[in-house]
Structure formats: structure tokens, C-alpha cells
Design an enzyme around this catalytic site. Structure first.
Site: not given
Length: 440
Positions: A231, A255
Site C-alpha cells: 500500500d 502504492h
């Protein structure tokens, strides 16, 4: 391609000799020391050291040093909450272990204790071991990731690892191995983080929601760190001002360096200014530089720079969406589709590297179409830049320069651009339309 663990360890080892910088000088001497005893060895790893840890934080809550002993293991089978700290150094020279019993942890979270370590107060420093073999928090997240049901992104009752709210403080050599999910929620003012390591690489299931640092505050820097996760490496939330993220390496299925998400609740006015992301290497990630806000949001994000970013096998190197969606979240209430979190004075400078053309995306996709492809027309996965402005007035003074991003297929790089008007963005650096990226 994915970075293997030996490669990761090589990166980690290379960071150890780097200078840590001068610590903040305490207003008052830390004259008391609490050395935490451990029953780990004598119980063959079965005893719970949480009571001894809680006792140390109670006894040494002010003007103190709390020590996890060098090379010593500790079982932290129950959450630790210390919210009355003042001028305390938490010295983590040993290794901490969370429970490996998933059901037991879920029951604790269901009881209302959602965060495993909660620290709060002024001048709370975290000092990890110089020896890279020590100073780790072992959360045993691999079993959780593997247990996640097929086509699900939300295994129930996962704990947040740490909430850290402080001021005039430093965090050095923070190390997290296989976090179950979220790592550090960092809040406060005048905080320096350096030489942190987050290792959420997986040998099986996808490590959902393993954010590195979720930041909210002012005058916060994160430098010289490594985060391999599933993430955001950093997510800047509102309100935040004067944030620096520099000289870091991030990757695995990261991410990236994110702002938001913002505007999910249209009554929560976003207020973020002066962010700088610089000298960062991004490896095998879904995103490198990302802004995400929901349509219908309100507020302003201003003066943001990403500079000197190196990408290796990244699906979306530069990505802006003002119509964000989350496959595991829903919204309620009336949403004005023409309202946006306004973006102003954004710069993307000196990006170089490769775009993931052959195997785009990551393991977080559990929907069809994938959540990260929703709303993107005719994706070729040669896109160097994706700009999705919600309205023709919601993006102002965007600037790109020195963009040298190349698809692995050796096709020409392309761009998706929506509503970043030339009138409001005279230095955008290319024509805002879908097609081949042709810098001016």
C-alpha cells in the site's frame, strides 16, 4: 519483476552506516531509566511480556529512558497504551513479537483495542538498534495475508501496528517485519523519521493495507528509509503542512508516495500545503507519485513537489485522480459531483525510469475491472502520466519538466489527461489530451 529478499537485505544493510543526524536536545534530562525484563528465553518463547512493558511505561512516563534490552526477545501479546508520556526515549535494542494466534488477536481487536502500540506526548523519541539484526517488531503478517479469502481485500479485525502522536521528537531505526496491516499513524509537529524499514514482502497472499507511514501534522520529515509493502509508503492526510519525504527506497507492490485519499466525507475540508517528495527510488510499484481525492470532496491542496524520482517497473509513475474509488469502502449522504478537493501549484520534475508494460498492476486487484483501472479509457500501460481532474477549474498551475519515463515495450510513452485546462495550467509541459506524450 519483484525484488527478492536477498536484494532487500542488501539495500537495508547499505543504509546502516549512514549518519543518523543529531537528536533533539531535551528540555529536561532523562534522569530515570526503566530496563524491561523479558521472560521469553526462560519460557521458551511462550510467556507474555506485555505486563512488564506496561509497567515500565507507567513507571517511566516522564523524563526517562525505557529500554528493551539488546539482543533480547519480548512477547507483546497484548496492546500497549501509553498516552501520558513526556520527554521519554523508547530504546528498542531487542526484538518484539506479536501473537501468532490470529483468532486471539481478532478477539482483542473486536473488544475495541484496534492499535497494538499507542504512544502519545511531547518529546517521545524512538531509537532502534544500530545492529540491523535487532530492533524489529515481528507481527507475523504472512499467515494473515495467506488467510485472506479469495477475491477479498479486507480480512476482518486486523490491528493497526502503531499510533504515534508527539512533537519535537525523532524516530530512528524503526523496523517492522511482516506487519499484519497498517504500520504507523504519525501525528504531531516537528518530527524527524530516519532509517526506518518496513518489510511487508509476501511469499503468498497479498499484503493488503500495509501502509508505511500515514502522516498528519506539520514539519515532519521521513528520510533515508526503505519500505517494501502493499500500500502507500507514505500517505499524507489532512491537515498537514511542511512535509518532506526524501532519500528513500520504496517498492515491492507499493502504492507509492500518496496524498490522501481526501474528500470521502464532503464535510471534512482538506487543508494541505508545502509537501516535497525528493530523491526517491521506486521499484516494482503500482504507483510512484499519486494524488487521490473523491468526487464531491472539498478543500485545497497547494504547493506540492515530486522531484528526482527514479522508477523501475512501475505501472503508473505519475497519477492524479479526483474521482477516487475504494473497493472496500462505501459512501453515504448526498454527493455533489461538481465539487472537488482543489489542487494548486503541483510540480513533477525529473522523473526517469521504466513503465511496467508487460505485467501491469498488482495483487490488490479483486474486482473486474480492477479498482486501479476504473475510469481510465483504453489503457495501454505505456502511460507515463495520468491526470484526471474532476472539473475544468479543479486543477491549477500544474507543471511537468524533465519527464524521461519509458515503457518496457519500447513503445512511445503516452498520457491520459482530463480537464487540466491550458488556461489554468500554462506550464503543464504537454497538451492535455489522451495519446502520445510529447513534452513541450
Amino acid at each position: 519483476m519483484l525484488i527478492t529478499n536477498p536484494a532487500l537485505l542488501g539495500i537495508l544493510a547499505s543504509l546502516v552506516p549512514l549518519a543518523l543526524g543529531a537528536p533533539n536536545q531535551p528540555i529536561q534530562a532523562r534522569s530515570r531509566k526503566c530496563v524491561i525484563p523479558s521472560s521469553y528465553a526462560s519460557s521458551h518463547g511462550t510467556a507474555d511480556d506485555s505486563p512488564a512493558v506496561a509497567s515500565a511505561f507507567a513507571q517511566c512516563a516522564e523524563n526517562s529512558v525505557i529500554v528493551f534490552q539488546e539482543g533480547v526477545d519480548y512477547n507483546i501479546f497484548h496492546p500497549i497504551k501509553a498516552t501520558n508520556l513526556s520527554n521519554v526515549e523508547i530504546r528498542v535494542l531487542g526484538n518484539l513479537h506479536l501473537p501468532q494466534d490470529i483468532t486471539a488477536v481478532q478477539n482483542i481487536v473486536k473488544s475495541g483495542q484496534s492499535t497494538w502500540f499507542t504512544f502519545q506526548g511531547p518529546r517521545v523519541d524512538w531509537t532502534g538498534a544500530d545492529d540491523i539484526k535487532n530492533g524489529w517488531i515481528n507481527s507475523y503478517g504472512q499467515a494473515w495475508w495467506d488467510a485472506n479469502p479469495a477475491n477479498s481485500s479486507s480480512f476482518p479485525n486486523r490491528p493497526h501496528l502503531m499510533s504515534y502522536k508527539t512533537s519535537q521528537a525523532s524516530i530512528k531505526n524503526f523496523r517492522s517485519r511482516k506487519p499484519i496491516a497498517w504500520n504507523v499513524k504519525l501525528q504531531g509537529d516537528d518530527i524527524t523519521v530516519s532509517h526506518a524499514i518496513v518489510d511487508a514482502t509476501s511469499t503468498g497472499g497479498f499484503p493488503f493495507n500495509t501502509d508505511g507511514f500515514d502522516v498528519e501534522g506539520t514539519n515532519i520529515s521521513i528520510t533515508d528509509s526503505v519500505m517494501f509493502n502493499g500500500d502507500d509508503a507514505i500517505a499524507v492526510n489532512t491537515p498537514s503542512h511542511n512535509i518532506v519525504f526524501a532519500r528513500n527506497t520504496i517498492g515491492y507492490q507499493s502504492h507509492g508516495m500518496s496524498i490522501g485519499s481526501l474528500g470521502k466525507d464532503p464535510t471534512d475540508f482538506a487543508n494541505i500545503t508545502n509537501l516535497r517528495f525528493e530523491d526517491v527510488t521506486v521499484i516494482d510499484a503500482l504507483y510512484a507519485a499519486r494524488f487521490k481525492s473523491w468526487s464531491g470532496g472539498r478543500g485545497l491542496v497547494k504547493n506540492v513537489v515530486w522531484k528526482n524520482i527514479r522508477t523501475f517497473n512501475v505501472t503508473f509513475p505519475i497519477f492524479v485522480t479526483q474521482s477516487y474509488s475504494d473497493q472496500s469502502a462505501s459512501r453515504s449522504g448526498t454527493i455533489d459531483p461538481f465539487s472537488s478537493v482543489m489542487m494548486e501549484d503541483f510540480t513533477w520534475s525529473d522523473f526517469s525510469g521504466t513503465i511496467n508494460t508487460y505485467h501491469p498492476g498488482d495483487g490488490s486487484c479483486v474486482t473486474d475491472p480492477c479498482w486501479y483501472n476504473v475510469g481510465l479509457p483504453n489503457l495501454k500501460h505505456t502511460e507515463a502520466i495520468v491526470l484526471e481532474c474532476n472539473t475544468e477549474s479543479s486543477c491549477k498551475n500544474f507543471r511537468t519538466e524533465g519527464i524521461r519515463l519509458h515503457p518496457q515495450s519500447k513503445d512511445s510513452p503516452s498520457v491520459i489527461c482530463m480537464k487540466a485546462t491550458a488556461e489554468l495550467n500554462p506550464k503543464l509541459g504537454f497538451e492535455c489530451k489522451n495519446g502520445t506524450f510529447v513534452p513541450h
